[in-house]
Design a protein around this motif. Structure first.
Motif, PDB file in Angstrom:
ATOM      1  N   LEU A   1     107.708  -7.896 -43.192  1.00 22.68           N
ATOM      2  CA  LEU A   1     108.625  -8.067 -44.313  1.00 22.68           C
ATOM      3  C   LEU A   1     110.047  -7.679 -43.897  1.00 22.68           C
ATOM      4  O   LEU A   1     111.010  -8.373 -44.231  1.00 22.68           O
ATOM      5  CB  LEU A   1     108.159  -7.213 -45.499  1.00 22.68           C
ATOM      6  CG  LEU A   1     108.861  -7.402 -46.832  1.00 22.68           C
ATOM      7  CD1 LEU A   1     108.771  -8.836 -47.312  1.00 22.68           C
ATOM      8  CD2 LEU A   1     108.272  -6.466 -47.874  1.00 22.68           C
ATOM      9  N   SER A   2     110.167  -6.615 -43.145  1.00 23.74           N
ATOM     10  CA  SER A   2     111.483  -6.160 -42.687  1.00 23.74           C
ATOM     11  C   SER A   2     112.147  -7.165 -41.741  1.00 23.74           C
ATOM     12  O   SER A   2     113.370  -7.223 -41.650  1.00 23.74           O
ATOM     13  CB  SER A   2     111.365  -4.817 -41.964  1.00 23.74           C
ATOM     14  OG  SER A   2     110.904  -3.842 -42.847  1.00 23.74           O
TER      15      SER A   2
ATOM     16  N   LEU B   1     112.016 -10.436 -41.983  1.00 22.04           N
ATOM     17  CA  LEU B   1     112.397 -11.684 -42.646  1.00 22.04           C
ATOM     18  C   LEU B   1     113.890 -11.726 -42.928  1.00 22.04           C
ATOM     19  O   LEU B   1     114.563 -10.693 -42.955  1.00 22.04           O
ATOM     20  CB  LEU B   1     111.652 -11.820 -43.982  1.00 22.04           C
ATOM     21  CG  LEU B   1     110.152 -11.999 -43.939  1.00 22.04           C
ATOM     22  CD1 LEU B   1     109.604 -12.095 -45.361  1.00 22.04           C
ATOM     23  CD2 LEU B   1     109.769 -13.237 -43.142  1.00 22.04           C
TER      24      LEU B   1
ATOM     25  N   GLN C   1     117.139 -11.761 -45.077  1.00 25.10           N
ATOM     26  CA  GLN C   1     117.408 -10.910 -46.229  1.00 25.10           C
ATOM     27  C   GLN C   1     117.117 -11.628 -47.544  1.00 25.10           C
ATOM     28  O   GLN C   1     116.530 -11.042 -48.452  1.00 25.10           O
ATOM     29  CB  GLN C   1     118.848 -10.407 -46.214  1.00 25.10           C
ATOM     30  CG  GLN C   1     119.120  -9.454 -47.358  1.00 25.10           C
ATOM     31  CD  GLN C   1     120.503  -8.848 -47.312  1.00 25.10           C
ATOM     32  OE1 GLN C   1     121.189  -8.930 -46.313  1.00 25.10           O
ATOM     33  NE2 GLN C   1     120.895  -8.232 -48.396  1.00 25.10           N
TER      34      GLN C   1
ATOM     35  N   ARG D   1     113.378 -11.685 -48.083  1.00 26.92           N
ATOM     36  CA  ARG D   1     112.896 -10.329 -48.341  1.00 26.92           C
ATOM     37  C   ARG D   1     113.238  -9.887 -49.765  1.00 26.92           C
ATOM     38  O   ARG D   1     112.399  -9.346 -50.474  1.00 26.92           O
ATOM     39  CB  ARG D   1     113.489  -9.368 -47.305  1.00 26.92           C
ATOM     40  CG  ARG D   1     112.913  -7.974 -47.350  1.00 26.92           C
ATOM     41  CD  ARG D   1     113.365  -7.093 -46.193  1.00 26.92           C
ATOM     42  NE  ARG D   1     114.793  -7.013 -46.037  1.00 26.92           N
ATOM     43  CZ  ARG D   1     115.491  -7.538 -45.024  1.00 26.92           C
ATOM     44  NH1 ARG D   1     114.889  -8.178 -44.050  1.00 26.92           N
ATOM     45  NH2 ARG D   1     116.807  -7.413 -44.969  1.00 26.92           N
TER      46      ARG D   1
ATOM     47  N   GLY E   1     109.957 -17.936 -48.233  1.00 25.65           N
ATOM     48  CA  GLY E   1     109.783 -16.561 -47.769  1.00 25.65           C
ATOM     49  C   GLY E   1     108.317 -16.193 -47.590  1.00 25.65           C
ATOM     50  O   GLY E   1     107.948 -15.553 -46.604  1.00 25.65           O
TER      51      GLY E   1
ATOM     52  N   LEU F   1     106.575 -15.135 -44.161  1.00 25.08           N
ATOM     53  CA  LEU F   1     105.857 -13.870 -44.056  1.00 25.08           C
ATOM     54  C   LEU F   1     104.433 -14.104 -43.561  1.00 25.08           C
ATOM     55  O   LEU F   1     103.959 -13.403 -42.662  1.00 25.08           O
ATOM     56  CB  LEU F   1     105.837 -13.161 -45.409  1.00 25.08           C
ATOM     57  CG  LEU F   1     105.155 -11.796 -45.448  1.00 25.08           C
ATOM     58  CD1 LEU F   1     105.831 -10.810 -44.493  1.00 25.08           C
ATOM     59  CD2 LEU F   1     105.171 -11.249 -46.865  1.00 25.08           C
TER      60      LEU F   1
END
Length: 175
Positions: free
Chosen positions: A114-115, A117, A119, A122, A156, A160
């Motif tokens: 997740l970090s 991805l 912004q 996320r 997203g 992910l």
């Protein structure tokens, strides 16, 4: 006083522990967690016995405690539970120690993925899927259109999922 409290809670446990366990299990879908939360429910019933005034039945009071204990637990686990359910098949098994270790590793991988991805991806995933905001609320928070939120969320989530598959090495088996 303590003897009376202990007798009451022991009797309530004998009468309601199975029903309360099933209720919690339906909410958590996790056998071990349901067992733990059931025990916590009766511990709180013992600890706060003095607050039971008899305005409702003891069963209603116990279910209220069980509900609050479970909701508090789920609130703390919401991000982990969401991703666990999203990327793992639903299997109702009792968690063994090796499964717990695997779950902790999975949570770390999810956080790292997740970090990594973009912004925008996320932010939308966190607002919609972790914090539980509606599409409209997310659009207002991010100052964009609802269709932008929907498309960004879709892209997203795909990104992910792709990252998690890549990190887990599952893509080697899909070729």
């Amino acid at each position: 006083m303590a003897d009376y409290r202990e007798e009451d809670v022991h009797e309530w446990y004998n009468l309601y522990h199975q029903t309360i366990f099933k209720f919690i299990f339906m909410l958590t879908k996790d056998y071990q967690q349901a067992e733990d939360l059931t025990q916590e429910t009766f511990f709180k019933a013992y600890k706060y016995h003095h607050t039971f005034k008899g305005d409702s039945s003891e069963k209603t009071w116990l279910f209220s405690i069980a509900h609050n204990v479970t909701v508090d637990h789920m609130r703390k686990q919401k991000p982990i539970r969401f991703f666990k359910e999203l990327f793992q098949p639903q299997i109702d098994i009792k968690l063994l120690p090796e499964n717990v270790v695997q779950l902790k590793e999975s949570s770390k991988e999810i956080h790292e993925a997740l970090s990594a991805l973009k912004q925008s991806h996320r932010e939308v995933i966190i607002l919609r899927k972790i914090k539980g905001f509606s599409i409209t609320e997310t659009a207002e928070i991010l100052d964009c259109s609802e269709s932008k939120v929907k498309s960004t969320l879709h892209r997203g989530m795909l990104a992910l999922e792709k990252r998690l598959i890549k990190e887990s090495g599952l893509n080697e088996h899909t070729k």
